[in-house]
Design an enzyme around this catalytic site. Structure first.
Site, PDB file in Angstrom:
ATOM      1  N   HIS A 195     100.224   9.872  34.890  1.00 54.22           N
ATOM      2  CA  HIS A 195      98.915   9.235  34.757  1.00 54.22           C
ATOM      3  C   HIS A 195      97.951   9.734  35.828  1.00 54.22           C
ATOM      4  CE1 HIS A 195      96.345   5.379  35.077  1.00 54.22           C
ATOM      5  NE2 HIS A 195      95.831   6.177  34.169  1.00 54.22           N
TER       6      HIS A 195
ATOM      7  N   SER B 245      96.831   5.253  29.935  1.00 54.60           N
ATOM      8  CA  SER B 245      96.446   4.380  31.041  1.00 54.60           C
ATOM      9  C   SER B 245      97.215   3.078  31.021  1.00 54.60           C
ATOM     10  CB  SER B 245      94.970   4.009  30.915  1.00 54.60           C
ATOM     11  OG  SER B 245      94.169   5.137  30.915  1.00 54.60           O
TER      12      SER B 245
ATOM     13  N   ASN C  95      95.649   0.377  37.050  1.00 60.95           N
ATOM     14  CA  ASN C  95      94.837  -0.311  36.039  1.00 60.95           C
ATOM     15  C   ASN C  95      95.199  -1.781  35.873  1.00 60.95           C
ATOM     16  OD1 ASN C  95      93.108   1.773  35.441  1.00 60.95           O
ATOM     17  ND2 ASN C  95      94.564   2.728  34.044  1.00 60.95           N
TER      18      ASN C  95
ATOM     19  N   GLU D 110     100.006   8.601  39.013  1.00 62.20           N
ATOM     20  CA  GLU D 110     101.117   7.644  38.866  1.00 62.20           C
ATOM     21  C   GLU D 110     102.181   8.288  37.978  1.00 62.20           C
ATOM     22  OE1 GLU D 110      99.791   3.049  38.822  1.00 62.20           O
ATOM     23  OE2 GLU D 110      98.798   4.228  37.303  1.00 62.20           O
TER      24      GLU D 110
HETATM   25  N1  NAD Z   1      88.876   7.768  31.152  1.00 64.03           N
HETATM   26  C1  NAD Z   1      89.626   7.477  32.187  1.00 64.03           C
HETATM   27  O1  NAD Z   1      89.137   7.064  33.245  1.00 64.03           O
HETATM   28  C2  NAD Z   1      91.123   7.672  32.106  1.00 64.03           C
HETATM   29  C3  NAD Z   1      91.870   7.710  33.296  1.00 64.03           C
HETATM   30  C4  NAD Z   1      93.249   7.924  33.217  1.00 64.03           C
HETATM   31  C5  NAD Z   1      93.858   8.071  31.983  1.00 64.03           C
HETATM   32  N2  NAD Z   1      93.103   8.021  30.839  1.00 64.03           N
HETATM   33  C6  NAD Z   1      93.797   8.191  29.552  1.00 64.03           C
HETATM   34  O2  NAD Z   1      93.652   9.528  29.130  1.00 64.03           O
HETATM   35  C7  NAD Z   1      93.614   9.583  27.702  1.00 64.03           C
HETATM   36  C8  NAD Z   1      92.332  10.259  27.261  1.00 64.03           C
HETATM   37  O3  NAD Z   1      91.215   9.553  27.769  1.00 64.03           O
HETATM   38  P1  NAD Z   1      89.773  10.255  27.889  1.00 64.03           P
HETATM   39  O4  NAD Z   1      88.973   9.376  28.784  1.00 64.03           O
HETATM   40  O5  NAD Z   1      89.931  11.695  28.187  1.00 64.03           O
HETATM   41  O6  NAD Z   1      89.250  10.078  26.377  1.00 64.03           O
HETATM   42  P2  NAD Z   1      88.142  10.937  25.598  1.00 64.03           P
HETATM   43  O7  NAD Z   1      87.606  10.034  24.538  1.00 64.03           O
HETATM   44  O8  NAD Z   1      87.193  11.599  26.560  1.00 64.03           O
HETATM   45  O9  NAD Z   1      89.007  12.128  24.940  1.00 64.03           O
HETATM   46  C9  NAD Z   1      89.977  11.935  23.948  1.00 64.03           C
HETATM   47  C10 NAD Z   1      90.140  13.246  23.195  1.00 64.03           C
HETATM   48  O10 NAD Z   1      91.263  13.110  22.318  1.00 64.03           O
HETATM   49  C11 NAD Z   1      90.962  13.837  21.156  1.00 64.03           C
HETATM   50  N3  NAD Z   1      91.838  13.418  20.075  1.00 64.03           N
HETATM   51  C12 NAD Z   1      91.810  12.270  19.341  1.00 64.03           C
HETATM   52  N4  NAD Z   1      92.792  12.287  18.421  1.00 64.03           N
HETATM   53  C13 NAD Z   1      93.451  13.478  18.583  1.00 64.03           C
HETATM   54  C14 NAD Z   1      94.551  14.081  17.929  1.00 64.03           C
HETATM   55  N5  NAD Z   1      95.181  13.485  16.920  1.00 64.03           N
HETATM   56  N6  NAD Z   1      94.951  15.293  18.355  1.00 64.03           N
HETATM   57  C15 NAD Z   1      94.319  15.917  19.389  1.00 64.03           C
HETATM   58  N7  NAD Z   1      93.267  15.397  20.042  1.00 64.03           N
HETATM   59  C16 NAD Z   1      92.840  14.191  19.640  1.00 64.03           C
HETATM   60  C17 NAD Z   1      89.489  13.542  20.900  1.00 64.03           C
HETATM   61  O11 NAD Z   1      88.911  14.517  20.024  1.00 64.03           O
HETATM   62  C18 NAD Z   1      88.931  13.617  22.317  1.00 64.03           C
HETATM   63  O12 NAD Z   1      88.514  14.943  22.624  1.00 64.03           O
HETATM   64  C19 NAD Z   1      93.773   8.133  27.219  1.00 64.03           C
HETATM   65  O13 NAD Z   1      95.124   7.872  26.975  1.00 64.03           O
HETATM   66  C20 NAD Z   1      93.269   7.343  28.416  1.00 64.03           C
HETATM   67  O14 NAD Z   1      93.800   6.050  28.468  1.00 64.03           O
HETATM   68  C21 NAD Z   1      91.749   7.850  30.877  1.00 64.03           C
END
Ligand code: NAD
Length: 293
Positions: free
Chosen positions: A142, A121, A192, A154
């Site tokens: 993204h 993000s 963001n 994005e």
């Molecule tokens: N939440 C949002 O609104 C949003 C929107 C756009 C982008 N993002 C981005 O997407 C990414 C994930 O966010 P999310 O909200 O899904 O988080 P989340 O906490 O729901 O999921 C993260 C996952 O990553 C896994 N993980 C951690 N370390 C790991 C590793 N070494 N190998 C494999 N898996 C691993 C965890 O077990 C978990 O299942 C981040 O970079 C975040 O910035 C989030």
């Protein structure tokens, strides 16, 4: 389907990884989803199944399409299973050291011409790319949350991203029926950069006692016509992710206007991360969400 990309690897079976897996499978791609934790994979596949079933119930997809989509997704806690992917999208926790470690272990497994993308993000695509063995085949894709609903993606090039990679990524995202916007590689890109300071300001408004959780969310829903209040949205995004993005803005742009609100820090320290952990600015453990302040 985009012509070059047929199989998609997803790293991280959290809210975003599962959404990316779901829309990719629904668009005909073979999907392999990897997470460290087998429990997260199981929970993620159950979520995808539930989401697809809802689409059938709403008439957006047939039962056959649901079954076929589900059959195209497999989950694994073994990185080697990403070896056949044409593109791997990393959607693991928003923590640079976690992502860097993932790239160093996954790169030796990937096909030499596979694209490696990150769903970060906020983090620098150029810096993340430098932790991979293929900066020219690395870029930011993204997606927005929830992935199956939100139209926008994005696209962000790192300094080394080559044109073929950008074009393949654009064709892939377009094939998922998403709209694209291109952002330069600066902290938090476009959405963001604008959204998170607004959410952080809403948390300051709560912290300074200007309004309650309910007052702030009602004010922005009815007074600014936002579909969700900013605190509700923060819980939806995940407060850990919100804090990481504010820290990246603060560190990357060195401007005190991006200082994360101490109340946001406190919620994250408490493990109150929003919907995904059952409690944030609202408590989700009962029938209806109840404000925690
Ligand atoms: N939440 C949002 O609104 C949003 C929107 C756009 C982008 N993002 C981005 O997407 C990414 C994930 O966010 P999310 O909200 O899904 O988080 P989340 O906490 O729901 O999921 C993260 C996952 O990553 C896994 N993980 C951690 N370390 C790991 C590793 N070494 N190998 C494999 N898996 C691993 C965890 O077990 C978990 O299942 C981040 O970079 C975040 O910035 C989030």
């Amino acid at each position: 389907m985009g012509s070059e990309i047929k199989s998609v690897g997803v790293i991280g079976a959290g809210q975003m990884g599962c959404g990316i897996a779901q829309v990719s499978a629904a668009s005909g791609y073979q999907v392999q989803i990897y997470d460290l934790s087998p429990d997260r994979i199981e929970a993620g596949l159950a979520t995808i199944n539930g989401n697809l079933a809802r689409q059938v119930a709403n008439g957006k997809m047939s039962e056959e399409q649901r079954k076929a989509s589900l059959a195209r997704i497999s989950g694994s806690a073994d990185l080697n299973d990403l070896a056949s992917a044409d593109i791997v999208i990393e959607a693991a926790t928003e923590d640079e050291s976690v992502k860097r470690k993932i790239y160093s272990s996954v790169c030796p497994v990937l096909k030499p011409d596979a694209i490696l993308a990150t769903n970060t993000s906020s983090l620098s695509i150029t810096r993340l790319a430098s932790a991979s063995d293929r900066p020219e085949k690395f870029m930011g894709i993204h997606f927005m949350n929830p992935v199956p609903v939100m139209k926008l993606v994005e696209l962000v090039r790192g300094i080394a991203t080559d044109e073929a990679t950008f074009k393949s990524a654009r064709a892939f995202v377009t094939s998922l029926e998403k709209e694209i916007t291109v952002a330069e590689d600066f902290p938090a890109f476009i959405v963001n950069r604008i959204l998170l300071p607004m959410i952080n300001e809403a948390i300051y408004t709560l912290y300074e006692g200007v309004g309650s959780v309910d007052a702030i969310d009602t004010a922005m829903k009815l007074g600014a016509n936002h579909p969700m209040g900013p605190l509700q949205l923060a819980d939806f995004i995940g407060l850990d992710t919100c804090l990481s993005i504010m820290q990246v803005l603060h560190d990357g742009l060195a401007d005190s206007k991006y200082r994360p609100c101490p109340l946001l820090v406190k919620y994250v320290e408490a493990g109150w991360l929003g919907r995904k952990s059952g409690r944030g600015f609202y408590d989700y453990r009962g029938e209806v969400p109840v404000p925690t302040r």
